[in-house]
Design a protein around this motif. Sequence first.
Motif, short mmCIF file in Angstrom:
data_model
loop_
_atom_site.label_atom_id
_atom_site.label_comp_id
_atom_site.label_asym_id
_atom_site.label_seq_id
_atom_site.Cartn_x
_atom_site.Cartn_y
_atom_site.Cartn_z
N ARG A 156 -9.67 9.99 -28.39
CA ARG A 156 -10.37 8.58 -27.81
C ARG A 156 -10.30 8.26 -26.87
NH1 ARG A 156 -9.39 2.54 -30.12
NH2 ARG A 156 -12.05 1.92 -30.28
N LYS A 157 -9.82 8.25 -25.86
CA LYS A 157 -9.65 7.75 -24.23
C LYS A 157 -10.59 8.65 -23.93
CE LYS A 157 -6.11 6.24 -21.00
NZ LYS A 157 -4.87 6.18 -20.41
N GLU A 158 -10.67 9.48 -23.57
CA GLU A 158 -12.01 10.44 -22.94
C GLU A 158 -13.06 10.26 -23.57
OE1 GLU A 158 -12.44 15.04 -22.95
OE2 GLU A 158 -10.35 14.68 -23.23
N TYR A 159 -13.00 10.55 -24.46
CA TYR A 159 -14.68 9.93 -24.97
C TYR A 159 -15.23 9.16 -24.57
CZ TYR A 159 -14.52 14.11 -27.88
OH TYR A 159 -14.34 15.60 -28.29
N LYS A 160 -13.93 7.84 -24.43
CA LYS A 160 -14.92 6.01 -24.57
C LYS A 160 -15.04 6.67 -22.94
CE LYS A 160 -13.39 1.84 -25.80
NZ LYS A 160 -12.59 1.27 -26.37
N ASN A 161 -14.22 7.13 -22.05
CA ASN A 161 -15.26 7.71 -20.67
C ASN A 161 -16.54 7.77 -20.49
OD1 ASN A 161 -12.74 6.01 -19.86
ND2 ASN A 161 -10.95 8.06 -19.13
N ARG A 162 -16.20 8.85 -21.59
CA ARG A 162 -17.36 9.29 -21.46
C ARG A 162 -19.07 8.54 -21.50
NH1 ARG A 162 -16.45 15.46 -23.96
NH2 ARG A 162 -14.53 16.28 -22.95
N GLN A 163 -18.62 8.13 -22.73
CA GLN A 163 -19.88 7.12 -23.09
C GLN A 163 -19.55 5.72 -22.04
OE1 GLN A 163 -18.37 4.71 -26.70
NE2 GLN A 163 -20.63 3.70 -26.71
N ILE A 164 -19.31 5.54 -21.61
CA ILE A 164 -19.26 4.56 -20.50
C ILE A 164 -19.85 5.27 -18.92
CG2 ILE A 164 -18.11 2.80 -18.49
CD1 ILE A 164 -15.53 2.84 -20.63
N ASN A 165 -19.63 6.76 -18.83
CA ASN A 165 -20.25 7.07 -17.91
C ASN A 165 -21.75 7.78 -17.98
OD1 ASN A 165 -17.91 6.43 -16.04
ND2 ASN A 165 -17.07 8.49 -16.88
N ALA A 166 -22.46 8.03 -19.18
CA ALA A 166 -23.85 8.12 -19.34
C ALA A 166 -24.46 7.14 -19.53
CB ALA A 166 -23.24 8.92 -21.01
#
Length: 282
Positions: free
Chosen positions: A171-181
């Motif tokens: 989840r932490k990884e996906y949230k980071n991807r979401q923030i950077n997208a």
Amino acid sequence: IYEMWENNPQLLKKYNLHDCRLLFKLEQKLKVLSLIILECQWTGTFPSKFYVSELLDNYILRWSNPKGVHFRPTSFSKVPKGERDKEESDVAGGFVRDPVKGLHEYVHVFDFKSLYPTIMMTWNISQDTFYTEKPTDVPDIELIKTVNGYWTHREKVGMVPTVIAKLLEARKEYKNRQINAKYCSQEYEVAQGSQQVVKELANSMYGTMAQVGNRYYSKETAEAITLAGQHMSKFAAEVFKREFDYETLYGDTDSTFVQMMDVPDKDRLKDIMKTIHENFAH
């Protein structure tokens, strides 16, 4: 509706069409069906079998077996006959503090992050690490005593905490991807959907352990989680009062509503949280 069916079918048709359009718009906004499909893809579950406990079961079995992790779940035969037809057992739930009635000002809400998943990882609560009687062949230093008076193995990493840690890390990884997208881009939507999936799976693990008839059902382990949550909620209120003379006005499971008449700024709030964490650590 029955009256329209009998006397005004055209109005009933108009109502039904309007209802369908509203549902379609809600789906476009909330994307529930998309999330269901993504959860099924993520866990290897047929949509016709969509159910949170089924999703978790498939995920655990698919993830653990290729890695050679062996998990012996609670046997269904151990569930008392009188409880087998129930959907839930009488497991103690979360703590709800009676509210201080009235209109209150300067109220801050403190929330435990992923309370039940964190408890399961902290106490290493899992059927394969859990003892209802204190083991004689395990040194005390390797045991953790649960709030409800049982024990878990400190050194042996449990299957449930392992799965939860894996989900929270994802989840932490996906949230980071979401923030950077880019907002609303395909990458953003995929990351947002994926982090919602893992969040729901991690938060639902406790529910499967409290569900009678479930492969992972165990009243003792379920209450080790809920009673730990109750303890933490009550202890947080004690610390707010003892350390800062702040009154707790209300609390529900993982949230604590605290009145702070001195209106602390951001840095002060960080110091308060640090003190709270230090008290929990001790």
